[in-house]
Design a protein around this motif. Structure first.
Motif, mmCIF file in Angstrom:
data_model
loop_
_atom_site.group_PDB
_atom_site.id
_atom_site.type_symbol
_atom_site.label_atom_id
_atom_site.label_comp_id
_atom_site.label_asym_id
_atom_site.label_seq_id
_atom_site.Cartn_x
_atom_site.Cartn_y
_atom_site.Cartn_z
ATOM 1 N N GLN A 3 -16.149 16.392 -57.574
ATOM 2 C CA GLN A 3 -15.759 15.605 -58.748
ATOM 3 C C GLN A 3 -14.589 14.675 -58.412
ATOM 4 O O GLN A 3 -14.582 13.502 -58.787
ATOM 5 N N THR A 4 -13.610 15.198 -57.686
ATOM 6 C CA THR A 4 -12.455 14.379 -57.298
ATOM 7 C C THR A 4 -12.885 13.246 -56.377
ATOM 8 O O THR A 4 -12.404 12.116 -56.499
ATOM 9 N N VAL A 5 -13.807 13.530 -55.465
ATOM 10 C CA VAL A 5 -14.333 12.482 -54.576
ATOM 11 C C VAL A 5 -15.031 11.410 -55.415
ATOM 12 O O VAL A 5 -14.823 10.212 -55.188
ATOM 13 N N SER A 6 -15.813 11.815 -56.405
ATOM 14 C CA SER A 6 -16.492 10.842 -57.280
ATOM 15 C C SER A 6 -15.488 9.971 -58.027
ATOM 16 O O SER A 6 -15.685 8.757 -58.167
ATOM 17 N N GLU A 7 -14.414 10.584 -58.505
ATOM 18 C CA GLU A 7 -13.374 9.818 -59.199
ATOM 19 C C GLU A 7 -12.685 8.832 -58.261
ATOM 20 O O GLU A 7 -12.397 7.693 -58.646
ATOM 21 N N ALA A 8 -12.448 9.260 -57.026
ATOM 22 C CA ALA A 8 -11.826 8.358 -56.047
ATOM 23 C C ALA A 8 -12.749 7.188 -55.723
ATOM 24 O O ALA A 8 -12.286 6.052 -55.578
ATOM 25 N N CYS A 29 -9.895 7.502 -46.049
ATOM 26 C CA CYS A 29 -10.451 8.333 -44.985
ATOM 27 C C CYS A 29 -10.490 9.806 -45.384
ATOM 28 O O CYS A 29 -11.510 10.469 -45.205
ATOM 29 N N ILE A 30 -9.401 10.322 -45.923
ATOM 30 C CA ILE A 30 -9.345 11.747 -46.272
ATOM 31 C C ILE A 30 -10.387 12.079 -47.336
ATOM 32 O O ILE A 30 -11.142 13.042 -47.209
ATOM 33 N N VAL A 31 -10.440 11.288 -48.376
ATOM 34 C CA VAL A 31 -11.422 11.531 -49.433
ATOM 35 C C VAL A 31 -12.830 11.337 -48.889
ATOM 36 O O VAL A 31 -13.738 12.119 -49.186
ATOM 37 N N GLY A 32 -13.015 10.315 -48.062
ATOM 38 C CA GLY A 32 -14.329 10.076 -47.475
ATOM 39 C C GLY A 32 -14.803 11.233 -46.614
ATOM 40 O O GLY A 32 -15.983 11.590 -46.629
ATOM 41 N N CYS A 33 -13.893 11.844 -45.876
ATOM 42 C CA CYS A 33 -14.260 12.989 -45.036
ATOM 43 C C CYS A 33 -14.737 14.169 -45.875
ATOM 44 O O CYS A 33 -15.506 15.004 -45.407
ATOM 45 N N LEU A 34 -14.290 14.244 -47.120
ATOM 46 C CA LEU A 34 -14.686 15.330 -48.018
ATOM 47 C C LEU A 34 -15.977 15.040 -48.780
ATOM 48 O O LEU A 34 -16.483 15.900 -49.495
ATOM 49 N N ALA A 35 -16.499 13.836 -48.628
ATOM 50 C CA ALA A 35 -17.677 13.426 -49.394
ATOM 51 C C ALA A 35 -18.901 14.271 -49.053
ATOM 52 O O ALA A 35 -19.145 14.616 -47.895
#
Length: 94
Positions: A3-8, A29-35
């Motif tokens: 959900q946080t990745v979607s918001e980002a 990059c950090i958020v993308g790595c968690l996608a």
């Protein structure tokens, strides 16, 4: 986390110019790595729109891609730290 990745993703998409992603390389990059796999195309699209063929954003994007690839092929989770350690390139620390 998904959900946080979607918001980002939404925040990155509303930038008036995706080339501004070069100013927020670390969170991108950090958020993308968690996608999750279904979220990864959004990061690919954002990167394409950012028109960054070289530089820190391009290197950070490669870390993301390597992290996604490694997650598919390894038995354990992979994160941006392990990818940068394997590469010997600490792009986010420049």
């Amino acid at each position: 986390i998904a959900q946080t990745v979607s918001e980002a993703i939404l925040v990155f998409q509303v930038l008036r110019d995706q080339r501004l992603l070069s100013s927020v390389v670390w969170p991108f990059c950090i958020v993308g790595c968690l996608a999750q796999p279904e979220q990864q195309p959004s990061f690919r699209d954002l990167f394409t729109m950012a028109e960054a063929t070289e530089g820190t954003l391009a290197e950070a994007y490669r870390v993301m891609e390597e992290c996604w690839k490694a997650r598919k092929s390894r038995t354990s989770d992979c994160d941006w730290v392990s990818v940068m350690n394997e590469r010997g390139d600490y792009v986010l620390l420049r």
